[in-house]
Design a protein around this motif. Sequence first.
Motif, PDB file in Angstrom:
ATOM      1  N   UNK A 189       0.832  -1.581  -0.399  1.00 48.97           N
ATOM      2  CA  UNK A 189      -0.175   0.192   0.318  1.00 48.97           C
ATOM      3  C   UNK A 189       0.725   1.131   0.384  1.00 48.97           C
ATOM      4  N   UNK A 190       0.472   2.469  -0.341  1.00 49.13           N
ATOM      5  CA  UNK A 190       1.025   3.530  -0.131  1.00 49.13           C
ATOM      6  C   UNK A 190      -0.536   4.323   0.927  1.00 49.13           C
ATOM      7  N   UNK A 191       0.926   5.160   1.775  1.00 48.04           N
ATOM      8  CA  UNK A 191      -0.041   5.814   2.581  1.00 48.04           C
ATOM      9  C   UNK A 191      -0.065   7.980   2.581  1.00 48.04           C
ATOM     10  N   UNK A 192      -0.734   8.487   2.858  1.00 42.56           N
ATOM     11  CA  UNK A 192      -1.047   9.656   2.652  1.00 42.56           C
ATOM     12  C   UNK A 192      -1.440  10.613   2.789  1.00 42.56           C
ATOM     13  N   UNK A 193      -0.912  11.510   3.465  1.00 40.98           N
ATOM     14  CA  UNK A 193      -1.811  12.469   4.740  1.00 40.98           C
ATOM     15  C   UNK A 193      -0.074  13.357   4.836  1.00 40.98           C
ATOM     16  N   UNK A 194      -1.028  14.201   5.983  1.00 42.35           N
ATOM     17  CA  UNK A 194      -2.156  14.282   6.452  1.00 42.35           C
ATOM     18  C   UNK A 194      -2.528  16.035   6.534  1.00 42.35           C
ATOM     19  N   UNK A 195      -3.727  16.025   7.035  1.00 41.14           N
ATOM     20  CA  UNK A 195      -4.816  17.470   6.489  1.00 41.14           C
ATOM     21  C   UNK A 195      -4.278  18.016   8.313  1.00 41.14           C
ATOM     22  N   UNK A 196      -4.063  19.041   8.447  1.00 41.06           N
ATOM     23  CA  UNK A 196      -4.511  20.581   9.262  1.00 41.06           C
ATOM     24  C   UNK A 196      -6.125  20.350   9.740  1.00 41.06           C
ATOM     25  N   UNK A 197      -6.697  19.906  10.521  1.00 42.06           N
ATOM     26  CA  UNK A 197      -7.860  20.602  10.816  1.00 42.06           C
ATOM     27  C   UNK A 197      -8.833  20.803  11.792  1.00 42.06           C
ATOM     28  N   UNK A 198      -9.477  21.867  12.421  1.00 38.87           N
ATOM     29  CA  UNK A 198      -9.510  22.047  13.554  1.00 38.87           C
ATOM     30  C   UNK A 198     -10.776  21.063  14.176  1.00 38.87           C
ATOM     31  N   UNK A 199     -10.566  20.093  15.403  1.00 41.28           N
ATOM     32  CA  UNK A 199     -11.453  19.505  15.523  1.00 41.28           C
ATOM     33  C   UNK A 199     -12.242  19.866  17.014  1.00 41.28           C
ATOM     34  N   UNK A 200     -13.138  20.437  16.403  1.00 40.41           N
ATOM     35  CA  UNK A 200     -14.367  21.189  18.047  1.00 40.41           C
ATOM     36  C   UNK A 200     -14.294  20.264  18.600  1.00 40.41           C
ATOM     37  N   UNK A 201     -15.135  19.100  18.240  1.00 41.43           N
ATOM     38  CA  UNK A 201     -15.830  18.376  19.611  1.00 41.43           C
ATOM     39  C   UNK A 201     -15.360  16.985  19.843  1.00 41.43           C
ATOM     40  N   UNK A 202     -14.666  17.176  21.436  1.00 38.43           N
ATOM     41  CA  UNK A 202     -13.431  16.399  22.256  1.00 38.43           C
ATOM     42  C   UNK A 202     -13.681  15.014  21.920  1.00 38.43           C
ATOM     43  N   UNK A 203     -15.184  15.039  22.316  1.00 34.37           N
ATOM     44  CA  UNK A 203     -15.990  13.294  22.094  1.00 34.37           C
ATOM     45  C   UNK A 203     -16.436  12.652  20.968  1.00 34.37           C
ATOM     46  N   UNK A 204     -16.168  13.776  19.755  1.00 35.28           N
ATOM     47  CA  UNK A 204     -16.850  12.808  18.608  1.00 35.28           C
ATOM     48  C   UNK A 204     -15.915  12.291  17.964  1.00 35.28           C
ATOM     49  N   UNK A 205     -15.852  11.347  17.408  1.00 27.68           N
ATOM     50  CA  UNK A 205     -14.961  10.628  17.718  1.00 27.68           C
ATOM     51  C   UNK A 205     -14.183  10.834  15.631  1.00 27.68           C
ATOM     52  N   UNK A 206     -12.318  10.874  15.630  1.00 29.87           N
ATOM     53  CA  UNK A 206     -12.054  11.934  14.159  1.00 29.87           C
ATOM     54  C   UNK A 206     -12.293  10.455  13.113  1.00 29.87           C
ATOM     55  N   UNK A 207     -13.202  11.233  12.453  1.00 29.78           N
ATOM     56  CA  UNK A 207     -13.088  10.079  10.948  1.00 29.78           C
ATOM     57  C   UNK A 207     -12.684  11.589   9.686  1.00 29.78           C
ATOM     58  N   UNK A 208     -12.047  10.511   8.519  1.00 29.23           N
ATOM     59  CA  UNK A 208     -11.335  11.547   7.503  1.00 29.23           C
ATOM     60  C   UNK A 208     -13.061  11.880   6.710  1.00 29.23           C
ATOM     61  N   UNK A 209     -12.985  12.875   7.109  1.00 29.21           N
ATOM     62  CA  UNK A 209     -14.292  13.758   6.185  1.00 29.21           C
ATOM     63  C   UNK A 209     -14.491  13.307   4.650  1.00 29.21           C
ATOM     64  N   UNK A 210     -15.677  13.279   3.890  1.00 27.16           N
ATOM     65  CA  UNK A 210     -15.201  13.355   2.238  1.00 27.16           C
ATOM     66  C   UNK A 210     -14.369  14.436   2.102  1.00 27.16           C
ATOM     67  N   UNK A 211     -14.084  16.162   2.831  1.00 31.66           N
ATOM     68  CA  UNK A 211     -13.953  17.299   2.038  1.00 31.66           C
ATOM     69  C   UNK A 211     -11.962  16.115   1.806  1.00 31.66           C
ATOM     70  N   UNK A 212     -12.089  15.925   3.660  1.00 29.70           N
ATOM     71  CA  UNK A 212     -10.492  15.804   3.646  1.00 29.70           C
ATOM     72  C   UNK A 212      -9.614  14.955   2.349  1.00 29.70           C
ATOM     73  N   UNK A 213     -10.963  14.112   2.663  1.00 23.75           N
ATOM     74  CA  UNK A 213     -10.104  12.961   1.834  1.00 23.75           C
ATOM     75  C   UNK A 213      -9.716  13.045  -0.064  1.00 23.75           C
ATOM     76  N   UNK A 214     -10.881  13.580  -0.424  1.00 22.45           N
ATOM     77  CA  UNK A 214     -11.323  14.342  -1.522  1.00 22.45           C
ATOM     78  C   UNK A 214      -9.835  15.638  -2.102  1.00 22.45           C
TER      79      UNK A 214
END
Length: 514
Positions: A284-309
């Motif tokens: 495989x190939x690993x591509x990253x990373x983004x730097x996005x503000x994460x406002x909700x500590x209790x929300x599981x971090x997941x790659x958003x559609x926008x970040x993947x694109x």
Amino acid sequence: MTDTDILVIGGGVNGCGIARDAAGRGLSVTLCEMGDLAGATSSASTKLFHGGLRYLEFFEFGLVRKALVERGTLLEAMPHIAWPMRFVLPYDPEARFEGDTPTSKLLSRAMPWMKGRRPDWLIRTGLFLYDRMGGRGHFPGTKTIRLADDPAGASLKPRFEKAFEYSDAWVEDSRLVALNARDAAQRGADVRTRCKVFSAERREGRWHVETTDGPVRARALVNAAGPWVEEVLTGTLRRNTEAGVRLVRGSHVVTRKLFDHGKCYFFQGRDGRIIFAIPYEYDFTLIGTTDAEHDDLHAKPEATEEEVDYLLAFASEYFADPVTREDVVHTYSGVRPLYDDGAKSATAATRDYVLLMDEGGGAPLLSVFGGKITTYRTLAQSATDQVAGALGNDSPAWTEGAPLPGGDFPVGGHLKLIADLKAAHPFLSDRWAHRLVRAYGTEAAELLEGGEAALGRRFGADLTECEIDWLRTREFARTAEDVLWRRSKLGLHMTEGERAEVGAFMGEAREAAE
């Protein structure tokens, strides 16, 4: 009631590093992790020991030098899970700075016609400094390459004519955490996973702590809760603080193998950001990373559609063949708890760490803000210096040069270990032997000492019942996710059915143990 010198909250790389350091100084240590070791940020990094080349643009010279010096120290302590890699930085004359960095401000005044672009001489100067700030050691120096004559150029668009090739290092991040925890336990620490701290207060010169595994009384408390450090400080411990964390989400995509050579790519964007494209897990190939503000500590971090694109479009600016959604086999995301220094953007926020000590009431409390994986050992050493000193322990620092379990062999010596392992166990394939040595180092021989007959059931991707038992009894693994996605990345190589079989077996094994 358990009595201990130090209770550490958090089983990420910083918490496990502190537990290991303190236990090695003769202090009794209890570590409480509410989930699995490296269950959050510490298993979701870009998996690099590096100085942070782009931080030079922010004049973070002290941080870069500290990280570069430490990079070599870490490599020698864990040559099974960390190794040098070469990075190819194609020169793009249109690549720009992000925002108003100190460097971009200087250049805009001196050369306004550049309009925020990075000239090649500036990159060469940065790499010249990078080579020399931390000493070369095991890392070859920078060179300029013609992409038409180099294998790294075959996968890139023909408009890229030259590149700069420099050195940094790879690290298996979640194994780094597990091995620190294991070494801490071997030195006497009580490592408790799936153990949440839900209250703590100072009474009579001690911390009285309530956990899901029962009460603990500690002489000192270390808050190394990563993204939850501020919440633990103000909520669980009910302490006031002016310090804060800036939660920054970093997302990655794992694609099919995009190139055949073993070098990594460092891509500069026309929006000022950078990403890496790294050979990953053989296929495989690993591509990253983004730097996005994460406002909700209790929300599981997941790659958003926008970040993947964003990542796919970014990589496609460089690769000759566009990288599409059909190429993606996996994504992951983590939240970096950066110390909030008031920077305008997530990218500009400092990656250095801050240690805050509160010695009130005769029971010290140390809280860890920020940090990066490359400086985890020096952070742990500084934190332990402070806590041990407050407790009257004057044992010297000891972790520099001390190998992690399985790491007692020279850098580059893995090839001999692989050959020796295959000679002793002819049933091993090249890839199987390579994986075992890269995971367990010199301990791979111990794992296989019973021979092929003792390996037990095989689940796929060369994962055996014997190896699962090793991870369960020695590395605190409790679930299939612990085994397949943190102690290893074998989940990438297995079918859904094979992963389910591991889960069923882990449930059976856990019930038998209970």
